[in-house]
Design an enzyme around this catalytic site. Structure first.
Site, PDB file in Angstrom:
ATOM      1  N   TYR A  69     -16.609  14.763 -14.754  1.00 42.40           N
ATOM      2  CA  TYR A  69     -16.444  15.826 -15.518  1.00 42.40           C
ATOM      3  C   TYR A  69     -15.029  15.679 -16.409  1.00 42.40           C
ATOM      4  CZ  TYR A  69     -20.208  17.935 -12.570  1.00 42.40           C
ATOM      5  OH  TYR A  69     -21.399  18.099 -12.263  1.00 42.40           O
ATOM      6  N   HIS A 119      -8.585  -2.995  -7.849  1.00 37.88           N
ATOM      7  CA  HIS A 119      -8.201  -2.352  -6.667  1.00 37.88           C
ATOM      8  C   HIS A 119      -9.614  -2.066  -5.549  1.00 37.88           C
ATOM      9  CE1 HIS A 119      -5.211  -0.058  -4.358  1.00 37.88           C
ATOM     10  NE2 HIS A 119      -6.118   1.035  -3.945  1.00 37.88           N
ATOM     11  N   ARG A 164       0.864  -1.229  -0.126  1.00 36.80           N
ATOM     12  CA  ARG A 164      -0.021  -0.010  -0.009  1.00 36.80           C
ATOM     13  C   ARG A 164       0.834   1.067  -0.053  1.00 36.80           C
ATOM     14  NH1 ARG A 164      -4.675   0.757   4.484  1.00 36.80           N
ATOM     15  NH2 ARG A 164      -5.416  -1.272   3.673  1.00 36.80           N
TER      16      ARG A 164
END
Length: 765
Positions: free
Chosen positions: A128, A84, A38
Site C-alpha cells: 500500500y 539482502h 548486521r
C-alpha cells in the site's frame, strides 16, 4: 564387462571432532558475522548493511527526490532479491524507520501513505505504501560514481554493491544508531548537523583541541521528538569523553495559547476562575504516545496520582496532551515532578558509542570511542575519500587530455587527415604513424562527426585543454599537500552546514539542553488519597479492606473453616504492621488492600510469609510510636515502630527466637503508660517499671518474668495511677480495673504472685 562404480558414501563427509571445539568455532563465526555485518553501524557512513542496501537499491531504481514515488513492495523485493537475503518484514521495518520523522532526526526515505505514527501504530503493508529518497540520502551517497569507495560482490556474485557510502553528511552522529550484537551493543543518539560540523571544523584547525571546547560547540543530543535533556553539562561532557553514559530526557511542557510568556514556557493554560491545566507539546524520544496515555490513565485509576483528575489527548499533527489537576490548589511544579517520577514523561537514554572502525589490514573492528576520537577517525575517512576522488578525477582528465590532444592534431592537419581517410584502406595505422597518435586518439578521430569539423570546435578544444591542464595541476597540488586537503574538506563542510543551518526548518535544534532545577521534594505516600478503610484479616491469612469505618463487630463472611482474627480501622494513607509468630514484621500499604467483596486475597500474595507461620498481630503504624514485643520464653523488649518498617516483601526480622519459641505479645505502648504487667501460663503476675524495658531494633530482649514450668501467656503496659484493667468476658464487654496493684510491683525478671481475684482464667488481659 562394465564395472559399476560405487556411489560416494555420505558418511565419508563426517568429521570426528570434539563437540566443544566444533561448537565454539561455529558460534564464533556467527558472533563475528553479527557484530561486523548486521548489528553495529560503520563509523564512516553510520549505516548497517540493511540500511545501506536499501538506499542503494532505491538509487538503482532512480527514486530521486524529484522523481515519482514507487511502491515499497518493489523496493523490498529488489533488496531481498539482489542484496539482502533475509525476511521481507525485517527489511520493510528498516525502511519504515528510515522514513519516520519521529524516529530519525534527518529522514533518509520520504514515504507516501501510512508509515506509522508516534502513537505506536504500525505502518501499512508494503503493497500500500510508496517511497523515494530524500535530499539527505542523496547527500550521503554523493560521489559513488567518482571512484571514492570499493564495490564488493553481492551474496550471490551476480551484482555489486558499495562497501560504504562516501557522502560528506555525518550520518553516524546526525541520525544515531542502536543495535544488539553478540556480547556487545551500541546506542547512539541523534545530533544536530550544524553542531557536528562546528566541532569537526574546530578539530581540523586544532587536532589537540580540549574536550571541553568540543562540547561547547557540540552541546549534546538533538532528538527527533524534541524534549528536554536535564543532566548537568559536566555529566554530558563526561559521557562523550568516555563514549558511555546516559541522559535524562523529559517531555516539554509548553502552552502555545497562553497569554503570559512565563505560562507558555511552564505549559500552564489559565481557564478562568483560578482553574488551570498543563499542556505537553513534546514527549521523550522512543516513547509511544498511546502507551504513555494508558500508563498515566492507569496511575489515575490506581489512585497513585490523586492530584491529577484527567488526561486528554488533543493532538493533531502536533502533540498536545492536556493534564487536568484535581483542584486549582495543586502546585503545578509538584504535579510535573510527580508525572516525571511515575510515568514515561521522563526516561533515560543510554549512550554507547560502539562503532565499526575500518582498521588498516584488519577490516571492520568494533570500538567504543569518545567524541574526539570518533570525529578524528571520521575526518580521516573523509580525507581518504577526498584523495580517492581526486585520483579518480586525475585518471579521467588524463584520458580526456589524450583525446583532446588527438583532436587538436587532427584540426591542425585537417586536409591531410581527410585525404588519408578517403584514400587509404586502413587509415588508422597510417594516421598513427604519420602524426604519432595513440590507438585511442586515432580511433576517436575516425569516429568524429563531420559537423564537428568547425573552426569553433577547434577553439573549444584548446579552451578545454587549458581548463583540464589547470584542473590537473590543482588536483596534483591537492594530493601533494595535506594542508590543502584539510582546507578543501573545511570548505565542503562549510557549504554543507549552510543547508542544515540553525535557521532552516530541518537544521533547527529541537532538544533543549538545560540542567533541571532541584526537584520538588515529595513523599509518594502524600500522593495517596486519604480515605477511611476497615481492615479484616482472617485466621487463615485472608485479608481485605472495606471502604469506610464499618462496625468491627459486623458479621463478616469467611471461607468455610475460617474465621475472624483481626479487624481494625485505618486510613488508606496508613502503613500496616503485620507481625508473624516467627518474629518477622512485614509492612503493607492500606491503599493496596484487595476490596471487601468476596473473601479478599491471601496475605501471602503480598508478603513472603512462611505458610506455616501464624500472624500474631496486625497494627496500624503510628509515626513515633512504640511496641511491646514478648516471646513465650518470657523475654521481650520495646521497639520503635519507625525502625521496624520493612521495605521489601521479605519483611524484617525483629525478634530473635530460640528453637520452639514463638512471639506471643504485640501491643502498642501508649505515650502515658509507665508500667508493664506480665502474666505467665502458671497464672503468676508481675508488674515493673516501663523504664526497665530496653528499646531495641532487633534482638531477644531481656527476661520479663521467670518461670519454672510453662512460659509467658500475656503482657501489657498501663499507667500505674489509673490501675490495671482487663476484660471481664461475655457479651457485655465490661472491664475491671484493679487500682491497688502495688502488691504485684517488683523488679523485672521476678517470678510474681497470683493475680487479683476475678482475673480471666485464660490468663489474658
Amino acid at each position: 564387462m562394465a564395472t559399476v562404480q560405487d556411489e560416494k558414501d555420505p558418511f565419508d563427509a563426517i568429521v570426528d571432532a570434539p563437540f566443544d571445539s566444533a561448537l565454539e568455532e561455529r558460534y564464533l563465526v556467527y558472533a563475528l558475522s553479527t557484530i561486523t555485518a548486521r548489528s553495529l553501524p560503520d563509523l564512516r557512513d553510520g549505516l548497517k548493511p540493511v540500511h545501506r542496501r536499501l538506499l542503494w537499491a532505491m538509487r538503482q531504481l532512480k527514486l530521486n527526490p524529484t522523481d515519482a514515488f514507487k511502491k515499497s513492495a518493489r523496493v523490498v523485493g529488489d533488496v531481498i532479491g539482489k542484496y539482502h537475503p533475509h525476511g521481507d518484514a525485517s527489511v520493510y521495518d528498516a525502511m519504515v524507520r528510515l522514513a519516520q520523522d519521529f524516529a530519525l532526526r534527518y529522514p533518509l526515505v520520504e514515504g507516501q501513505g501510512n508509515f506509522g505514527n508516534i502513537d505506536g501504530d504500525n505502518a501499512a503493508a508494503y503493497r500500500y505504501t510508496e517511497a523515494r529518497l530524500t535530499r539527505t540520502a542523496l547527500r550521503l551517497m554523493e560521489g559513488l560514481d567518482e571512484g571514492t569507495v570499493d564495490f564488493v560482490p553481492t551474496y550471490n556474485g551476480e551484482d555489486s554493491e558499495p562497501d560504504i557510502f562516501p557522502g560528506l553528511f555525518p550520518n553516524l552522529l546526525a541520525n544515531g544508531a542502536s543495535g544488539i550484537a553478540v556480547g556487545m551493543a551500541t546506542n547512539i543518539p541523534s545530533h544536530n548537523v550544524a553542531e557536528i560540523i562546528d566541532a569537526t571544523l574546530e578539530l581540523i584547525d586544532n587536532p589537540h583541541v580540549e574536550h571541553a571546547r568540543l562540547m561547547a560547540l557540540f552541546q549534546g543530543p538533538d532528538f527527533a521528538t524534541g524534549g528536554l535533556i536535564v543532566d548537568s553539562p559536566d555529566a554530558i561532557a563526561h559521557a562523550y569523553e568516555t563514549g558511555r553514559g546516559s541522559f535524562r530526557i523529559r517531555a516539554r511542557f509548553h502552552a502555545a495559547e497562553a497569554e503570559k510568556a512565563e505560562d507558555r514556557d511552564a505549559g500552564i493554560e489559565r481557564l478562568g476562575g483560578g482553574q488551570w491545566q498543563l499542556v505537553v507539546s513534546e514527549i521523550p524520544y522512543q516513547v509511544q504516545k498511546g502507551k504513555l496515555i494508558e500508563q498515566i490513565a492507569q496511575l489515575i485509576a490506581d489512585k497513585k496520582l490523586p492530584i491529577l483528575e484527567d488526561i486528554r489527548d488533543e493532538s493533531d499533527e502536533n502533540i498536545r496532551l492536556v493534564f487536568v489537576p484535581r483542584s486549582r490548589n495543586v502546585d503545578p511544579e509538584l504535579l510535573k515532578e510527580s508525572l516525571y517520577k511515575l510515568s514515561d514523561l521522563e526516561t533515560r537514554f543510554g549512550l554507547n558509542l560502539n562503532v565499526l572502525d575500518a582498521q588498516e589490514g584488519t577490516g571492520r573492528t568494533p570500538m567504543v570511542m569518545g567524541l574526539k576520537e570518533l570525529l578524528t577517525h571520521w575526518t580521516a575517512s573523509q580525507i581518504d575519500i577526498l584523495q580517492r576522488r581526486s585520483r579518480h578525477r586525475l585518471e579521467q582528465i588524463a584520458r580526456r587530455l589524450e583525446l583532446v590532444e588527438g583532436y587538436i592534431v587532427a584540426f591542425l592537419n585537417l586536409d591531410r587527415v581527410i585525404e588519408i581517410i578517403r584514400t587509404e584502406d586502413e587509415p588508422k595505422p597510417v594516421m598513427m604513424a604519420e602524426f604519432n597518435l595513440t590507438d585511442r586518439q586515432a580511433e576517436a578521430i575516425l569516429n568524429m562527426r563531420l559537423r564537428s569539423l568547425r573552426k569553433l570546435e577547434e577553439m573549444q578544444l584548446r579552451q578545454e585543454k587549458d581548463a583540464l591542464l589547470k584542473e590537473q595541476d590543482e588536483l596534483e597540488k591537492l594530493l601533494g599537500s595535506p594542508a590543502r586537503q584539510r582546507t578543501r574538506l573545511k570548505r565542503d563542510l562549510t557549504a554543507l552546514r549552510k543547508e542544515y543551518a540553525e535557521d532552516t526548518p530541518l537544521g533547527r535544534r529541537r532538544t533543549t539542553i538545560a540542567e533541571a532545577a532541584p526537584a520538588v521534594e515529595f513523599s509518594m505516600d502524600a500522593m495517596i488519597e486519604k480515605e477511611p478503610v476497615t481492615v479484616i484479616l482472617s485466621q487463615k491469612g485472608w485479608i481485605r479492606g472495606a471502604r469506610g469505618h464499618a462496625d468491627l463487630a459486623s458479621d463478616w463472611k469467611f471461607k468455610e473453616g475460617d474465621g475472624p482474627a483481626f479487624a481494625l480501622h485505618a486510613q488508606t494513607t496508613d502503613k500496616l504492621l503485620v507481625v508473624a509468630g516467627d518474629g518477622r514484621i512485614y509492612t503493607l500499604g492500606a491503599d493496596k488492600l484487595p476490596g471487601a467483596r468476596g473473601f479478599g486475597e491471601p496475605i501471602r500474595n503480598t508478603i513472603d510469609i512462611d505458610p506455616q507461620t501464624q500472624v500474631v498481630g496486625l497494627i496500624v503504624h503510628r509515626p513515633g510510636g512504640q511496641l511491646l514485643l514478648a516471646a513465650t520464653t518470657g523475654k521481650g523488649f520495646a521497639a520503635a515502630t519507625d525502625e521496624i518498617l520493612a521495605e521489601t516483601r521479605k519483611g524484617r526480622q525483629v525478634v530473635n527466637l530460640k528453637a520452639g519459641a514463638q512471639l506471643r505479645v504485640v501491643r502498642e505502648i501508649a505515650a502515658e503508660h509507665d508500667h508493664v504487667a506480665v502474666v505467665g501460663d502458671n497464672r503468676k503476675l508481675v508488674v515493673f517499671n516501663l523504664e526497665e524495658l530496653p528499646m531495641l531494633a532487633r534482638g531477644q530482649g531481656v527476661t520479663l518474668q521467670r518461670y519454672r514450668d510453662g512460659g509467658l501467656s500475656d503482657a501489657t503496659t498501663f499507667t500505674l495511677a489509673e490501675g490495671l484493667s482487663w476484660a471481664m468476658g461475655g457479651e457485655t464487654g465490661r472491664t475491671r480495673t484493679e487500682n491497688d496493684i502495688w502488691q504485684w510491683k517488683v523488679a523485672r525478671g521476678a517470678a510474681g504472685r497470683l493475680p487479683p481475684q476475678g482475673f480471666p482464667k485464660d490468663n489474658r488481659f
